[in-house]
Design an enzyme around this catalytic site. Sequence first.
Site, PDB file in Angstrom:
ATOM      1  N   SER A   7      36.711 -40.082 -11.252  1.00  0.00           N
ATOM      2  CA  SER A   7      36.847 -41.225 -12.154  1.00  0.00           C
ATOM      3  C   SER A   7      37.597 -42.346 -11.446  1.00  0.00           C
ATOM      4  O   SER A   7      38.775 -42.214 -11.098  1.00  0.00           O
ATOM      5  CB  SER A   7      37.605 -40.821 -13.416  1.00  0.00           C
ATOM      6  OG  SER A   7      37.924 -41.992 -14.138  1.00  0.00           O
ATOM      7  N   HIS A  32      32.258 -41.959 -11.352  1.00  0.00           N
ATOM      8  CA  HIS A  32      32.405 -42.156 -12.801  1.00  0.00           C
ATOM      9  C   HIS A  32      33.155 -43.460 -13.054  1.00  0.00           C
ATOM     10  O   HIS A  32      34.270 -43.667 -12.566  1.00  0.00           O
ATOM     11  CB  HIS A  32      33.172 -40.955 -13.366  1.00  0.00           C
ATOM     12  CG  HIS A  32      33.281 -40.914 -14.852  1.00  0.00           C
ATOM     13  ND1 HIS A  32      32.256 -40.463 -15.663  1.00  0.00           N
ATOM     14  CD2 HIS A  32      34.293 -41.256 -15.688  1.00  0.00           C
ATOM     15  CE1 HIS A  32      32.646 -40.522 -16.937  1.00  0.00           C
ATOM     16  NE2 HIS A  32      33.875 -41.012 -16.979  1.00  0.00           N
ATOM     17  N   ASP A  34      34.610 -45.906 -15.893  1.00  0.00           N
ATOM     18  CA  ASP A  34      35.045 -45.931 -17.289  1.00  0.00           C
ATOM     19  C   ASP A  34      35.213 -47.356 -17.794  1.00  0.00           C
ATOM     20  O   ASP A  34      36.112 -48.073 -17.347  1.00  0.00           O
ATOM     21  CB  ASP A  34      36.401 -45.219 -17.418  1.00  0.00           C
ATOM     22  CG  ASP A  34      36.272 -43.716 -17.290  1.00  0.00           C
ATOM     23  OD1 ASP A  34      35.562 -43.113 -18.106  1.00  0.00           O
ATOM     24  OD2 ASP A  34      36.886 -43.155 -16.360  1.00  0.00           O
ATOM     25  N   MET A  36      36.199 -49.802 -20.847  1.00  0.00           N
ATOM     26  CA  MET A  36      36.952 -49.795 -22.113  1.00  0.00           C
ATOM     27  C   MET A  36      37.105 -51.218 -22.630  1.00  0.00           C
ATOM     28  O   MET A  36      37.404 -52.131 -21.857  1.00  0.00           O
ATOM     29  CB  MET A  36      38.346 -49.217 -21.872  1.00  0.00           C
ATOM     30  CG  MET A  36      38.323 -47.830 -21.268  1.00  0.00           C
ATOM     31  SD  MET A  36      40.006 -47.265 -20.958  1.00  0.00           S
ATOM     32  CE  MET A  36      39.669 -45.682 -20.187  1.00  0.00           C
ATOM     33  N   HIS A  65      30.508 -44.717 -18.102  1.00  0.00           N
ATOM     34  CA  HIS A  65      30.954 -44.184 -19.403  1.00  0.00           C
ATOM     35  C   HIS A  65      31.443 -45.361 -20.244  1.00  0.00           C
ATOM     36  O   HIS A  65      32.516 -45.915 -19.996  1.00  0.00           O
ATOM     37  CB  HIS A  65      32.071 -43.165 -19.132  1.00  0.00           C
ATOM     38  CG  HIS A  65      32.745 -42.619 -20.342  1.00  0.00           C
ATOM     39  ND1 HIS A  65      33.912 -41.885 -20.275  1.00  0.00           N
ATOM     40  CD2 HIS A  65      32.437 -42.686 -21.670  1.00  0.00           C
ATOM     41  CE1 HIS A  65      34.289 -41.528 -21.492  1.00  0.00           C
ATOM     42  NE2 HIS A  65      33.422 -42.009 -22.356  1.00  0.00           N
ATOM     43  N   MET A  67      33.066 -46.955 -23.257  1.00  0.00           N
ATOM     44  CA  MET A  67      33.946 -46.746 -24.414  1.00  0.00           C
ATOM     45  C   MET A  67      34.021 -48.084 -25.135  1.00  0.00           C
ATOM     46  O   MET A  67      35.022 -48.808 -25.071  1.00  0.00           O
ATOM     47  CB  MET A  67      35.322 -46.243 -23.949  1.00  0.00           C
ATOM     48  CG  MET A  67      35.277 -44.782 -23.515  1.00  0.00           C
ATOM     49  SD  MET A  67      36.658 -44.289 -22.471  1.00  0.00           S
ATOM     50  CE  MET A  67      35.967 -44.657 -20.873  1.00  0.00           C
ATOM     51  N   MET A 136      34.190 -34.958 -24.276  1.00  0.00           N
ATOM     52  CA  MET A 136      35.538 -35.415 -23.942  1.00  0.00           C
ATOM     53  C   MET A 136      36.533 -34.293 -24.221  1.00  0.00           C
ATOM     54  O   MET A 136      36.552 -33.718 -25.314  1.00  0.00           O
ATOM     55  CB  MET A 136      35.919 -36.631 -24.789  1.00  0.00           C
ATOM     56  CG  MET A 136      35.151 -37.908 -24.486  1.00  0.00           C
ATOM     57  SD  MET A 136      35.229 -38.457 -22.774  1.00  0.00           S
ATOM     58  CE  MET A 136      36.997 -38.685 -22.548  1.00  0.00           C
ATOM     59  N   GLY A 144      44.987 -39.077 -16.969  1.00  0.00           N
ATOM     60  CA  GLY A 144      46.239 -38.325 -16.855  1.00  0.00           C
ATOM     61  C   GLY A 144      46.683 -37.582 -18.096  1.00  0.00           C
ATOM     62  O   GLY A 144      47.845 -37.185 -18.189  1.00  0.00           O
ATOM     63  N   ASP A 175      35.077 -34.381 -19.390  1.00  0.00           N
ATOM     64  CA  ASP A 175      35.902 -35.511 -18.924  1.00  0.00           C
ATOM     65  C   ASP A 175      37.266 -35.479 -19.615  1.00  0.00           C
ATOM     66  O   ASP A 175      37.336 -35.577 -20.843  1.00  0.00           O
ATOM     67  CB  ASP A 175      35.140 -36.805 -19.272  1.00  0.00           C
ATOM     68  CG  ASP A 175      35.839 -38.078 -18.814  1.00  0.00           C
ATOM     69  OD1 ASP A 175      36.865 -37.995 -18.129  1.00  0.00           O
ATOM     70  OD2 ASP A 175      35.320 -39.164 -19.163  1.00  0.00           O
ATOM     71  N   GLY A 177      41.510 -34.407 -18.148  1.00  0.00           N
ATOM     72  CA  GLY A 177      42.397 -33.303 -17.806  1.00  0.00           C
ATOM     73  C   GLY A 177      41.750 -32.231 -16.951  1.00  0.00           C
ATOM     74  O   GLY A 177      42.179 -31.072 -16.966  1.00  0.00           O
TER      75      GLY A 177
END
Length: 216
Positions: A7, A32, A34, A36, A65, A67, A136, A144, A175, A177
Amino acid sequence: MAIVAPSLLSADFAHLARDCRSCLDAGAEFLHFDVMDGHFVPNISFGAPVLSSIAKAVPAFYDVHLMLTDPLDYLPMFLKAGASMITFHLEANSPVEETIDAIHAGGAKAGIVLKPATPAQAAFPWLDKVEMVLVMSVEPGFGGQKFQSGALDKLAAIRQQAVKTGRSELLLEVDGGIDRNTAPLCVKAGASVLVAGSAVFGAADPAAEIAFLRGL
Ligand code: DX5
Ligand code: ZN
């Protein structure tokens, strides 16, 4: 062998192209990305101009991805920017079938994403229409965070349904942790694509982390 999707949210934004190249050199199949909007999730990351620049500098399979509250409205810019796969949330406002069709019409692979509270069954009607389902294992918005183990049963239920309906080649991505401890559990549950942000970019040797995850 799992597909690894580092990511870029955890990469060094001042050296994105360098970090992308290092991941590819280490064997990562996907990158990946992300996105947002500060509305669907309480954070803002990066958008299509950034994707366009890195995709030109570093050709790769970009797993985008979204969001976003209204993903359908923003597809054209991400398709043009070089997205190889676009995933969007079932919890967003866009009509699911129309959004899948628009991604395919733009020449990319399509996937749906489920937040932790969304049941596996919500994905079932779409398994024959998408190339990937993303489960998710944290609330979307930040890297994190701690892995939520409820994702394991969800992965297993979706994998089982995919096999039952003749879609065993469906990509099943997880996706949030993901690290050396949680990734093996996810693969055992049926995941085939592992997103990892802090585990890769926070490691002393990111290439070793990618190699470990790929070996699962
Ligand atoms: C969270 C993002 C993730 C995030 C994962 O909303 O979707 O892709 O970067 O980060 P880690 O691997 O650190 O949990
Ligand atoms: Zn993500």
